[in-house]
Design an enzyme around this catalytic site. Structure first.
Site, mmCIF file in Angstrom:
data_model
loop_
_atom_site.group_PDB
_atom_site.id
_atom_site.type_symbol
_atom_site.label_atom_id
_atom_site.label_comp_id
_atom_site.label_asym_id
_atom_site.label_seq_id
_atom_site.Cartn_x
_atom_site.Cartn_y
_atom_site.Cartn_z
ATOM 1 C CD GLN A 39 -2.529 1.340 2.613
ATOM 2 O OE1 GLN A 39 -2.602 2.400 3.218
ATOM 3 N NE2 GLN A 39 -3.041 0.233 3.086
ATOM 4 C CG MET A 281 11.038 -12.885 46.312
ATOM 5 S SD MET A 281 11.616 -14.612 46.218
ATOM 6 C CE MET A 281 10.101 -15.432 46.555
ATOM 7 C CB CYS A 453 0.582 -16.054 46.494
ATOM 8 S SG CYS A 453 -0.567 -14.696 46.684
HETATM 9 C C1 IFP Z 1 -4.817 3.020 8.441
HETATM 10 C C2 IFP Z 1 -4.615 1.804 7.887
HETATM 11 C C3 IFP Z 1 -5.034 0.606 8.531
HETATM 12 N N1 IFP Z 1 -4.825 -0.591 7.946
HETATM 13 C C4 IFP Z 1 -4.215 -0.658 6.761
HETATM 14 C C5 IFP Z 1 -4.000 -2.026 6.184
HETATM 15 F F1 IFP Z 1 -3.354 -2.772 7.090
HETATM 16 F F2 IFP Z 1 -3.282 -1.974 5.093
HETATM 17 F F3 IFP Z 1 -5.172 -2.592 5.946
HETATM 18 N N2 IFP Z 1 -3.779 0.412 6.095
HETATM 19 C C6 IFP Z 1 -3.953 1.658 6.594
HETATM 20 N N3 IFP Z 1 -3.541 2.668 5.991
#
Ligand code: IFP
Ligand code: 3NM
Length: 512
Positions: A39, A281, A453
């Site tokens: 991403q 401990m 404990c």
């Molecule tokens: C804010 C986010 C939360 N999860 C994901 C992902 F893990 F890729 F799904 N990407 C993001 N940008």
């Protein structure tokens, strides 16, 4: 379109690059070494630069046949014909995104609350393909995130809701503060209650993007994800034969590192010595690493201690990272709000080989206790309710759970330690096997200090002499031995004073 492989989801970030590295060079290293989906997430980059980066990233991803997802910018995703788009809760509404990108593109959504699962269930299939579940732990990467870390328990709540709503089309990745020292536990503990769903992968930013060797970091992550089981011990410290745990205790003389309350310290030390272990401990955080490296060490964490929660969490992380077992006694689990907060923080800080409590504590940790308080404040401590609560604790924390009482309950939540991605561990909490340890009632246990404990001390000694496959056996043997010693002491003593002494004597004799 074949479903994407969410195993290792790299989310890029160009604000944390080490000297001499670029976003593209880190991405290339990641792709070469096993990143399965990417991403491009550039919060503060102008569109022109973002587009240029996206085109370069796409070329690389296409070369490795890995989907490229664009964060937020639907226009850029369309412009470069990306594989999909990821939006957060405050971004363009999902139905609008789906309308813009069409049915073929991958659409991802950030989910942090159970209600958001109800919303995606309402939209039904064809709207969202996957969700990023977070934030699991604290993270420096998402600066504006006001989210409270949800821990693996929070991920499990989301997975459970997905199952309840029958959202079988949704894939899930966990995200937020994920690193080699916690990924195995996150995969191992994140399970839907029906045992049919675990996360489909993990997603991270800094572990790769800020790495001086992104290729090596990626390989390490893939190795961890490829493991099919979670391990409590480094290479099984003890003898493989589970039957002679007691002999192993004598042979290994476990070092039981107690972090516990003042009252328990002296008596616990004597109990440890009686069964052939050596007690220490210590709440000196600086020495925890040395202590857990001493052969056959085990940590007994009794949250009745006065040490502050930071010290407890440091101990959990240290023993987990050295793969040495931890026994947790969440004393007074919900007796006060301060204690509840402390215990919850400790519970989500690491993996425990055993969690031991009395009925009230186990009911609290299981989550049933809360409901009980509403319905029936006297607390329904029928055996079946106690068993159900202990099974829930064992399942939620993937640990051996002990609920002490007239009948002690021991449940094996390690479920052969399996931690597969996607398919879930295959059992629900109600399926977990358990042992009931009955014995005549020993009222004098309630008339001496730290008797509960000190059961923790015996459990810790036995767990330390076990290995990955025999934790449950070790705990059952420890509880049985403790009960036996108590019953014998009860028969010979004159009162609570001699009971205390006779208990030590009988532990000494029974442990031989
Ligand atoms: C804010 C986010 C939360 N999860 C994901 C992902 F893990 F890729 F799904 N990407 C993001 N940008
Ligand atoms: C992009 C993102 N989303 C999160 C969420 O909670 O939805 S946490 C996060 C950043 C994760 O970065 P790191 O792997 O460096 O901790």
């Amino acid at each position: 379109m074949k479903a994407a492989d969410y195993t290792l989801y790299l989310v890029t970030d160009s604000t944390m690059l080490p000297e001499g590295k670029t976003l593209i060079s880190q991405l290339a290293e990641g792709l070469k070494n096993g990143v399965t989906i990417v991403q491009l997430r550039e919060k503060d980059t102008d569109a022109k630069t973002f587009v240029a980066l996206a085109l370069e990233a796409k070329k690389l991803c296409d070369h490795y046949n890995v989907p490229l997802i664009i964060n937020d910018r639907v226009d850029i995703a369309l412009a470069i014909d990306a594989s999909g788009i990821h939006v957060g809760q405050d971004d363009i509404p999902i139905p609008m995104v789906r309308k813009l990108v069409g049915p073929e593109k991958i659409v991802g959504w950030s989910v942090g609350k159970v209600e958001e699962v109800d919303q995606l269930a309402e939209w039904g299939p064809g709207m969202i393909n996957y969700i990023g579940v977070g934030t699991v732990f604290d993270t420096q990467t998402k600066k504006d995130s006001k989210k409270i870390p949800m821990g693996p328990e929070g991920v499990s709540r989301i997975l459970t809701r997905l199952q309840e709503k029958k959202c079988d089309w949704i894939k899930t990745v966990a995200i937020g503060g994920l690193h080699p020292d916690n990924i195995s536990r996150v995969v191992y503990q994140s399970q839907s209650l029906d045992g049919k769903r675990s996360i489909d992968g993990i997603s991270l930013v800094s572990d790769i993007m800020a790495s001086d060797d992104a290729g090596q970091s990626t390989r390490i992550l893939r190795e961890i994800l490829a493991e099919k089981s979670h391990h409590f011990f480094e290479g099984g410290a003890a003898d493989k034969n589970t039957a002679n745990i007691k002999e192993n205790v004598q042979k290994l003389s476990p070092l039981i590192h107690h972090i516990t309350n003042r009252v328990h310290q002296n008596f616990g030390a004597n109990v440890a010595l009686a069964i052939g272990c050596s007690p220490i401990m210590s709440e000196v955080a600086a020495e925890f690493e040395d202590l857990c490296k001493i052969p056959h060490s085990v940590l007994l964490l009794n949250t009745g201690t006065v040490a502050d929660v930071g010290i407890l969490i440091h101990a959990v992380k240290t023993y987990n990272s050295q793969k040495r077992p931890i026994v947790l006694d969440p004393v007074g689990f919900s007796a006060s709000s301060a204690r509840l907060i402390l215990n919850k923080k400790v519970l989500s800080a690491g993996q425990f080989a055993c969690i031991k409590g009395n009925t009230g504590e186990i009911m609290g940790v299981s989550g049933l206790g809360g409901a009980m308080k509403g319905v029936d404040s006297s607390g329904d401590d029928s055996l079946e309710t106690r068993i159900e609560a202990t099974q829930l604790v064992a399942f939620k924390y993937r640990t051996v759970a002990v609920c002490t009482g007239e009948i002690d309950i021991v449940v094996d939540g390690t479920a052969s330690l399996k931690r597969p991605l996607q398919s879930g561990v295959g059992v629900s909490s109600a399926d977990l096997s358990y042992e009931l340890i009955k014995s005549e009632n020993v009222p004098l246990f309630g008339r001496i200090t730290a008797s509960g404990c000190s059961l923790g001390t015996v459990i810790a000694g036995f767990v330390c002499a076990a290995n990955d496959e025999s934790i449950f056996t070790a705990v059952v043997q420890a509880v049985t031995l403790y009960k036996l010693a108590g019953t014998r002491a009860n028969a010979t003593c004159k009162g609570s004073g001699s009971f205390l002494v006779d208990l030590i004597d009988n532990l000494y004799l029974a442990a031989e």
